[in-house]
Design a protein around this motif. Structure first.
Motif, PDB file in Angstrom:
ATOM      1  N   GLN A  11       2.265   3.905  -7.706  1.00  0.00           N
ATOM      2  CA  GLN A  11       1.501   3.049  -6.795  1.00  0.00           C
ATOM      3  C   GLN A  11       2.439   2.181  -5.966  1.00  0.00           C
ATOM      4  OE1 GLN A  11      -1.848   1.187  -8.624  1.00  0.00           O
ATOM      5  NE2 GLN A  11      -2.203  -0.167  -6.906  1.00  0.00           N
ATOM      6  N   SER A  15       3.210   2.347  -1.605  1.00  0.00           N
ATOM      7  CA  SER A  15       2.757   1.224  -0.775  1.00  0.00           C
ATOM      8  C   SER A  15       3.934   0.337  -0.357  1.00  0.00           C
ATOM      9  CB  SER A  15       1.716   0.397  -1.536  1.00  0.00           C
ATOM     10  OG  SER A  15       2.266  -0.128  -2.725  1.00  0.00           O
ATOM     11  N   LYS A  18       3.863  -2.378   2.429  1.00  0.00           N
ATOM     12  CA  LYS A  18       3.259  -3.683   2.127  1.00  0.00           C
ATOM     13  C   LYS A  18       3.699  -4.106   0.730  1.00  0.00           C
ATOM     14  CE  LYS A  18      -0.779  -2.641   4.891  1.00  0.00           C
ATOM     15  NZ  LYS A  18      -2.212  -2.410   4.899  1.00  0.00           N
TER      16      LYS A  18
END
Length: 105
Positions: A11, A15, A18
């Motif tokens: 995860q 990402s 960000k």
């Protein structure tokens, strides 16, 4: 890498644009290699006491073992100017850069 389970690393790596308020983007090849290494070295979710019914933790400071190990640290210590936050391991663990987090240190 062993301080978080594979699901967390996956995860986090997906990402990076960000990443906790910062753009930590990498080129695709580098991101793939890094993710593979992190997943390979990831900790066992059972040993890390990760609740499979909840979203993957994204911070080491969210892990049960972390909160258990640091339960005696008052909140005022985390926010003191010398420490800043629980993510600044080196503020309290003088050998953190070398991977040593012994209580005696």
């Amino acid at each position: 890498a062993a301080l978080l389970p594979a699901s967390s690393w996956q995860q986090i790596m997906r990402s990076l644009g960000k990443h906790f308020g910062t753009d930590a983007s990498l080129d695709a090849a580098t991101a793939q290699r890094l993710e593979a290494q992190l997943v390979k070295g990831a900790g066992n979710p059972r040993r890390l006491q990760v609740d499979p019914t909840k979203p993957a933790p994204l911070r080491i400071t969210e892990m049960r073992w972390f909160t258990r190990e640091h339960r005696e640290i008052p909140a005022s210590r985390w926010s003191s100017p010398k420490v800043g936050s629980a993510s600044r391991c080196e503020a309290c663990h003088v050998n953190a850069a070398g991977g040593q987090f012994d209580d005696e240190d």
